[in-house]
Design an enzyme around this catalytic site. Structure first.
Site: not given
Ligand code: AMP
Ligand code: ZN
Length: 114
Positions: A100, A30, A98, A92, A85
């Site tokens: 985590h 992340d 995805h 989300q 999420n």
């Molecule tokens: P969510 O809130 O469950 O949708 O989590 C999305 C996650 O994607 C967050 O923890 C962000 O920090 C992560 N994220 C967003 N863009 C990137 C990226 N380019 N590379 C890695 N992680 C990312």
């Protein structure tokens, strides 16, 4: 999906720190880690969220990848948390499903807040 950031990572079009990859899934760290270990696992094919009709075989593969990632990141024996999420109430933010994988330090019942 042409404007999906995780599709672009899966296609190698934007950089990521890749932890594991096979023909169906890719795992990468992340960009904004909430724990010492914070890795995301995504199917290479685009699905909006966990309720978007992911085939059983792919769903199984996605979740069986959790153990591999935990081993690769060194948290398999110490423990880790798995979060998916889904939708607005769960905050989300990236609408490509995805998983985590979080660990590397003790967590309490309410942390991390994603
Ligand atoms: P969510 O809130 O469950 O949708 O989590 C999305 C996650 O994607 C967050 O923890 C962000 O920090 C992560 N994220 C967003 N863009 C990137 C990226 N380019 N590379 C890695 N992680 C990312
Ligand atoms: Zn996507």
């Amino acid at each position: 999906m042409s404007d999906c950031i995780f599709c672009k990572i899966a296609a190698g079009e934007i950089p990521a720190t890749v932890v594991y990859e096979d023909e169906l899934v890719i795992a990468f760290d992340d960009v904004s880690p909430q724990m010492p270990v914070h890795t995301l696992i995504v199917p290479k094919e685009h699905y909006r969220d966990i309720g978007d009709g992911i085939p059983d075989a792919l769903m199984g593969h996605l979740f069986n990848t959790v153990k591999k990632v935990a081993e690769l990141k060194g948290v398999a024996s110490s423990g880790y948390r798995v979060i998916v999420n889904t939708g607005d109430d769960a905050c989300q933010t990236v609408h490509h499903v995805h998983v985590h994988v979080l660990g590397g330090a003790p967590m309490n019942s309410g942390s991390p807040a994603l």
